[in-house]
Structures are given as structure tokens and as C-alpha cells.
Design a protein around this motif. Structure first.
Motif, PDB file in Angstrom:
ATOM      1  N   THR A  65       0.844  -1.173   0.045  1.00 19.75           N
ATOM      2  CA  THR A  65       0.072   0.047  -0.019  1.00 19.75           C
ATOM      3  C   THR A  65       0.782   1.117   0.041  1.00 19.75           C
ATOM      4  OG1 THR A  65      -2.052   0.940   0.967  1.00 19.75           O
ATOM      5  CG2 THR A  65      -0.382   0.122   2.486  1.00 19.75           C
ATOM      6  N   ASN A  66       0.258   2.411   0.152  1.00 22.31           N
ATOM      7  CA  ASN A  66       0.949   3.755   0.055  1.00 22.31           C
ATOM      8  C   ASN A  66       1.580   3.809   1.398  1.00 22.31           C
ATOM      9  OD1 ASN A  66      -2.080   3.790   1.340  1.00 22.31           O
ATOM     10  ND2 ASN A  66      -0.923   5.744   2.148  1.00 22.31           N
ATOM     11  N   SER A  67       2.691   4.416   1.767  1.00 25.09           N
ATOM     12  CA  SER A  67       3.289   4.831   2.828  1.00 25.09           C
ATOM     13  C   SER A  67       2.729   4.430   4.086  1.00 25.09           C
ATOM     14  CB  SER A  67       3.973   5.927   2.773  1.00 25.09           C
ATOM     15  OG  SER A  67       4.734   6.646   1.725  1.00 25.09           O
ATOM     16  N   PHE A  68       1.567   5.107   4.426  1.00 21.95           N
ATOM     17  CA  PHE A  68       0.834   5.071   5.659  1.00 21.95           C
ATOM     18  C   PHE A  68      -0.383   5.612   5.711  1.00 21.95           C
ATOM     19  CE2 PHE A  68       3.322   8.615   6.645  1.00 21.95           C
ATOM     20  CZ  PHE A  68       2.436   9.509   7.491  1.00 21.95           C
ATOM     21  N   CYS A  69      -1.310   5.314   6.529  1.00 18.36           N
ATOM     22  CA  CYS A  69      -2.557   5.775   6.668  1.00 18.36           C
ATOM     23  C   CYS A  69      -2.968   5.985   8.177  1.00 18.36           C
ATOM     24  CB  CYS A  69      -3.859   4.840   5.996  1.00 18.36           C
ATOM     25  SG  CYS A  69      -3.538   4.665   4.315  1.00 18.36           S
ATOM     26  N   GLY A  70      -4.038   6.959   8.405  1.00 15.41           N
ATOM     27  CA  GLY A  70      -4.276   6.957   9.824  1.00 15.41           C
ATOM     28  C   GLY A  70      -5.666   7.613  10.078  1.00 15.41           C
ATOM     29  N   HIS A  71      -5.992   8.086  11.253  1.00 16.98           N
ATOM     30  CA  HIS A  71      -7.066   8.785  11.624  1.00 16.98           C
ATOM     31  C   HIS A  71      -6.683  10.082  12.145  1.00 16.98           C
ATOM     32  CE1 HIS A  71      -8.553   4.785  10.778  1.00 16.98           C
ATOM     33  NE2 HIS A  71      -9.462   5.171  10.405  1.00 16.98           N
ATOM     34  N   PRO A  72      -7.084  11.131  11.983  1.00 20.85           N
ATOM     35  CA  PRO A  72      -6.784  12.431  12.787  1.00 20.85           C
ATOM     36  C   PRO A  72      -7.997  12.149  13.928  1.00 20.85           C
ATOM     37  CG  PRO A  72      -8.272  12.997  11.109  1.00 20.85           C
ATOM     38  CD  PRO A  72      -7.881  11.724  10.734  1.00 20.85           C
ATOM     39  N   GLU A  76      -7.989  17.624  15.816  1.00 22.95           N
ATOM     40  CA  GLU A  76      -6.550  17.246  15.403  1.00 22.95           C
ATOM     41  C   GLU A  76      -6.116  17.789  13.949  1.00 22.95           C
ATOM     42  OE1 GLU A  76      -2.709  14.424  15.994  1.00 22.95           O
ATOM     43  OE2 GLU A  76      -4.425  13.574  15.284  1.00 22.95           O
ATOM     44  N   ASP A  77      -5.019  18.824  13.792  1.00 26.04           N
ATOM     45  CA  ASP A  77      -4.574  19.273  12.533  1.00 26.04           C
ATOM     46  C   ASP A  77      -4.236  18.054  11.837  1.00 26.04           C
ATOM     47  OD1 ASP A  77      -3.842  21.492  10.668  1.00 26.04           O
ATOM     48  OD2 ASP A  77      -2.082  20.281  11.165  1.00 26.04           O
ATOM     49  N   PHE A  78      -4.274  17.906  10.222  1.00 25.74           N
ATOM     50  CA  PHE A  78      -3.987  16.826   9.506  1.00 25.74           C
ATOM     51  C   PHE A  78      -2.441  16.792   9.389  1.00 25.74           C
ATOM     52  CE2 PHE A  78      -8.321  16.841   7.209  1.00 25.74           C
ATOM     53  CZ  PHE A  78      -8.546  15.350   7.425  1.00 25.74           C
ATOM     54  N   ALA A  79      -1.619  17.952   9.484  1.00 22.00           N
ATOM     55  CA  ALA A  79      -0.099  17.734   9.484  1.00 22.00           C
ATOM     56  C   ALA A  79       0.245  17.413  10.957  1.00 22.00           C
ATOM     57  CB  ALA A  79       0.380  19.255   9.389  1.00 22.00           C
ATOM     58  N   GLU A  80      -0.502  17.484  11.802  1.00 20.48           N
ATOM     59  CA  GLU A  80      -0.018  16.930  13.310  1.00 20.48           C
ATOM     60  C   GLU A  80      -0.374  15.389  13.217  1.00 20.48           C
ATOM     61  OE1 GLU A  80      -2.257  19.433  16.111  1.00 20.48           O
ATOM     62  OE2 GLU A  80      -1.033  21.266  15.849  1.00 20.48           O
ATOM     63  N   ALA A  81      -1.435  14.906  12.871  1.00 23.91           N
ATOM     64  CA  ALA A  81      -1.975  13.721  12.831  1.00 23.91           C
ATOM     65  C   ALA A  81      -0.885  12.884  11.754  1.00 23.91           C
ATOM     66  CB  ALA A  81      -3.470  13.549  12.157  1.00 23.91           C
ATOM     67  N   ILE A  82      -0.521  13.547  10.683  1.00 18.62           N
ATOM     68  CA  ILE A  82       0.363  12.806   9.780  1.00 18.62           C
ATOM     69  C   ILE A  82       1.614  12.453  10.534  1.00 18.62           C
ATOM     70  CG2 ILE A  82       1.647  13.155   7.750  1.00 18.62           C
ATOM     71  CD1 ILE A  82      -1.115  14.388   6.747  1.00 18.62           C
ATOM     72  N   ALA A  83       2.204  13.677  10.999  1.00 17.01           N
ATOM     73  CA  ALA A  83       3.677  13.555  11.797  1.00 17.01           C
ATOM     74  C   ALA A  83       3.473  12.276  12.892  1.00 17.01           C
ATOM     75  CB  ALA A  83       3.973  14.952  12.561  1.00 17.01           C
ATOM     76  N   ARG A  84       2.491  12.515  13.530  1.00 15.01           N
ATOM     77  CA  ARG A  84       2.157  11.460  14.762  1.00 15.01           C
ATOM     78  C   ARG A  84       2.065  10.004  14.503  1.00 15.01           C
ATOM     79  NH1 ARG A  84      -2.606   9.219  16.085  1.00 15.01           N
ATOM     80  NH2 ARG A  84      -3.627  10.771  15.274  1.00 15.01           N
ATOM     81  N   ARG A  85       1.438   9.828  13.125  1.00 11.15           N
ATOM     82  CA  ARG A  85       1.118   8.616  12.822  1.00 11.15           C
ATOM     83  C   ARG A  85       2.428   8.014  12.195  1.00 11.15           C
ATOM     84  NH1 ARG A  85      -1.665   4.313  14.520  1.00 11.15           N
ATOM     85  NH2 ARG A  85      -1.454   2.717  12.591  1.00 11.15           N
ATOM     86  N   ALA A  86       3.159   8.942  11.213  1.00 13.59           N
ATOM     87  CA  ALA A  86       4.472   8.359  10.794  1.00 13.59           C
ATOM     88  C   ALA A  86       5.372   7.981  11.750  1.00 13.59           C
ATOM     89  CB  ALA A  86       5.087   9.730   9.924  1.00 13.59           C
ATOM     90  N   GLU A  87       5.539   8.747  12.850  1.00 13.16           N
ATOM     91  CA  GLU A  87       6.523   8.237  13.944  1.00 13.16           C
ATOM     92  C   GLU A  87       5.942   6.955  14.625  1.00 13.16           C
ATOM     93  OE1 GLU A  87       9.405   7.930  16.450  1.00 13.16           O
ATOM     94  OE2 GLU A  87       9.331   9.709  14.989  1.00 13.16           O
ATOM     95  N   ARG A  88       4.537   6.869  14.967  1.00 17.64           N
ATOM     96  CA  ARG A  88       4.241   5.548  15.472  1.00 17.64           C
ATOM     97  C   ARG A  88       4.306   4.630  14.435  1.00 17.64           C
ATOM     98  NH1 ARG A  88       3.013   1.072  16.159  1.00 17.64           N
ATOM     99  NH2 ARG A  88       0.954   0.215  17.095  1.00 17.64           N
TER     100      ARG A  88
END
Length: 178
Positions: A65-72, A76-88
């Protein structure tokens, strides 16, 4: 990771938030429409990170699949959610987060009968290193040339998540970080 349950934002058909629910209870054979995001991570050479979902995942285990997915989280701002999920999920810091497909929406049913039903804006981001993914999220990963990924998804769509194929089909112009 904390012991706090992760909540997702539930949506009306027009995309208006109508409540929240624990993520662990949302994905069923009757999944309500909810808010998510997808992110395509690129490196300095312009390659895109693709991941193979862990075999223990409840939906689409073992598919690329693509690099990653998640749920804000709610509010929560999308950029913050993306940074959080990329780290996790990937153990990766990302930057230069940009919107690529702001209106992407899909519904897909896994072979197990579990439904994904998401308004899922798609983003790109840049990473300066290699991931160190969480084993419960990612079985394998690789950096690929964007054109090679398009060709592979076209040739063997069954090996990839349905949303990746739909995102690539919806992508206008060059499939690269913007």
C-alpha cells in the motif's frame, strides 16, 4: 504508545462531523463513514515509500500500500496527525506535508467482510531517512520510483490495497511530492 483509546471522527454523508467513536469499534462489516488520511512519503531522490501491511492486520493483511494511513483525532490538524502517525507506524520523521487529493473518498470491503468507509484526504510528505516500522503495522517496506509503482499496481492490482490503486488513478499530473 499510551493506554488512551484512539477515537475517530464520524461523518455525515456531506462530510460534516457528527460525533466520535473508538477506533477499535468502528471497522466492522457496517463501518460508519469517518475521517482518515493517506500519506505518500518521498525521499530526496524522488522515490516513494511503499509498505506491506503486517500479516496480523485485521484488514488487507500482507498487501502492499501507500506509505501509511491513519485517522486524525478529534480537533487534530492533519499535519499533526500525519507527523504523529508517521512516527508511530514507521518510526519516521516527515516534513513538507502537502495536500495532493483533498477530496478523496472511498468505500472498500476486505475479503474478511470488514468495510473501510472513509473521507480520506491524501497528502505527500518528505522523509530524510529510512523507516524503522512497528512490526504490528508493517511487514516490509521499500523505496520505489513513482513510475515503477504505477506500472506494478496496473499489472498486479490484487497485490495492492484498493485505495492505493484508486489514489494513483485520481492523481492528476506527475505522481511526485508536490
Amino acid at each position: 504508545m499510551t493506554g488512551i483509546p484512539e477515537n475517530v471522527v464520524l461523518l455525515a454523508d456531506d462530510g460534516t462531523p457528527v460525533g466520535t467513536a473508538p477506533k477499535a469499534t468502528v471497522h466492522t462489516d457496517d463501518t460508519p463513514l469517518h475521517l482518515a488520511f493517506s500519506c505518500h512519503v518521498f525521499d530526496a531522490r524522488g522515490r516513494v515509500l511503499v509498505t506491506r501491511r503486517a500479516l496480523g492486520k485485521a484488514t488487507w493483511p500482507g498487501v502492499w500500500t501507500n506509505s501509511f494511513c491513519g485517522h486524525p483525532a478529534p480537533d487534530e490538524d492533519f499535519a499533526e496527525a500525519i507527523a504523529r502517525r508517521a512516527e508511530r507506524e514507521l518510526g519516521l520523521a516527515v516534513h513538507s506535508v502537502r495536500s495532493a487529493l483533498p477530496d478523496f473518498r472511498y468505500r472498500a470491503v476486505d475479503a474478511s467482510g470488514i468495510v473501510e468507509n472513509e473521507i480520506c484526504p491524501v497528502y505527500t510528505a518528505i522523509a530524510d531517512g529510512d523507516p524503522a516500522p512497528a512490526a504490528d503495522e508493517v511487514a516490509e517496506w521499500t523505496w520505489v520510483e513513482p513510475g515503477d509503482l504505477r506500472a506494478a499496481v496496473t499489472a498486479t492490482p490484487f497485490a495492492y490495497s484498493p485505495w492505493l490503486g484508486w489514489q494513483l488513478a485520481a492523481w492528476q499530473g506527475d505522481y511526485r511530492a508536490r
